[in-house]
Write a protein that holds these residues in place. Sequence first.
Motif, short mmCIF file in Angstrom:
data_model
loop_
_atom_site.label_atom_id
_atom_site.label_comp_id
_atom_site.label_asym_id
_atom_site.label_seq_id
_atom_site.Cartn_x
_atom_site.Cartn_y
_atom_site.Cartn_z
N ALA A 160 -11.60 21.53 -0.09
CA ALA A 160 -12.75 21.45 -1.00
C ALA A 160 -12.38 20.66 -2.25
O ALA A 160 -11.23 20.66 -2.69
N THR A 169 -14.29 19.26 -6.17
CA THR A 169 -15.44 19.20 -7.06
C THR A 169 -15.13 18.27 -8.21
O THR A 169 -13.98 18.13 -8.63
N ASP A 170 -16.16 17.59 -8.72
CA ASP A 170 -15.96 16.63 -9.81
C ASP A 170 -17.30 16.28 -10.42
O ASP A 170 -18.36 16.72 -9.96
N CYS A 229 -15.58 12.88 -5.46
CA CYS A 229 -15.20 14.05 -4.66
C CYS A 229 -14.59 13.66 -3.32
O CYS A 229 -13.50 14.13 -2.96
N PHE A 237 -21.77 17.93 1.48
CA PHE A 237 -21.78 17.75 0.03
C PHE A 237 -22.93 18.53 -0.56
O PHE A 237 -24.02 18.63 0.04
N ASP A 280 -24.87 19.11 -4.55
CA ASP A 280 -24.92 18.58 -5.91
C ASP A 280 -25.56 19.59 -6.86
O ASP A 280 -26.33 20.46 -6.44
N TYR A 281 -25.22 19.45 -8.13
CA TYR A 281 -25.84 20.24 -9.19
C TYR A 281 -26.37 19.26 -10.23
O TYR A 281 -25.61 18.47 -10.80
N ALA A 297 -22.87 17.46 -11.28
CA ALA A 297 -21.60 17.91 -10.70
C ALA A 297 -21.75 17.84 -9.18
O ALA A 297 -22.85 17.98 -8.64
N GLY A 298 -20.64 17.61 -8.51
CA GLY A 298 -20.67 17.52 -7.06
C GLY A 298 -19.61 18.39 -6.43
O GLY A 298 -18.56 18.67 -7.03
N PHE A 299 -19.89 18.82 -5.21
CA PHE A 299 -19.00 19.72 -4.48
C PHE A 299 -18.93 19.24 -3.04
O PHE A 299 -19.96 19.17 -2.35
#
Length: 348
Positions: free
Chosen positions: A64, A66-67, A93, A107, A109-110, A159-161
């Motif tokens: 995993a 995140t960035d 990411c 993926f 996203d926020y 933000a992304g995950f």
Amino acid sequence: MSDAKNGLSYAEAGVDIDAGNALVERIKPAAKRTARPGVIAGLGGFGALFDLKAAGYDDPVLVAATDGVGTKLRIAIDTGNMDTIGIDLVAMCVNDLVCQGAEPLFFLDYFATGKLDVDSAARIIEGIAAGCEASGCALIGGETAEMPGMYGAGDFDLAGFAVGALERGRALPEGVGEGDVLLGLASDGVHSNGYSLVRRIVEMSGLGWDGESPFGGGRLGEALLTPTRLYVKPALAAIGTGGMHGLAHVTGGGLTENLPRVLPEGLGAEIDLNSWALPPVFRWLAETGGLAQGELLKTFNAGIGMVLVVDAQQAERIAGALRASGENVVVIGRVGAGEGVRYRGALL
């Protein structure tokens, strides 16, 4: 019971649920284009489902990352150019995931803002979908948060995950040894690090985002919003052919800080700075900001966005395959005894 005469609504408090629903409907086609084997359910549920067996894994290990995009967002906001910042988010990411030897699978996203502008948000998320599609991973969920009072007019944050997988026993780095060759893959500009310094230098220069870029690429703001290069597919292909011992994504900390992350204790990197030409954007930043070479190499990618640590006997073959896939590849150095990164030659 009758409604209170002066009753408030959520919309009057600044949150428009209907706008959020409209955004979800608008981005569904973009998310659908990212579908890949393993996706069971995507947007709309309370969670997103993914089947690792359907994705082709027998004994998977999940990875995993995140960035975010940092203050590059400020340029996107100030110029109104929202179309590529989502690609940056994905790249930050998934380029990290591939350094572990993992294939990005999905993926999330926020996206947070003070007042939701459906058109701007859709452009951002469509960029995220484009980045996912280019990386072979599915956009299967996310969160859009409308938070009045938390962000100024037009401001937002991202933000992304990303989650990827690899078969057990195939994680990188592995087998890095003295004499391994370092292959540098060219960057597409500044990517998504160092923008607090970039914006300070632009301010010093007296130029505006709409002004002509002094280093090419059209208007200055547009040139500095060039999205982060996605290295996933060529890197995975190279890993699959053998001879790959490690990869380093050159982000915050530059070559100086990121290369040692893939080197075992007792080994360092010997870099020949004369092996590639410093791209014009970095030369302009260095000259305008009066940056020393050491500061440049510790803050920016300086033209090398990803470094591959490969077996010396297979370096030429791997470099050729990468060039055939469209990458600009250069031998930038070798792994040697010692610690950290040692430079010879000069970029400036």
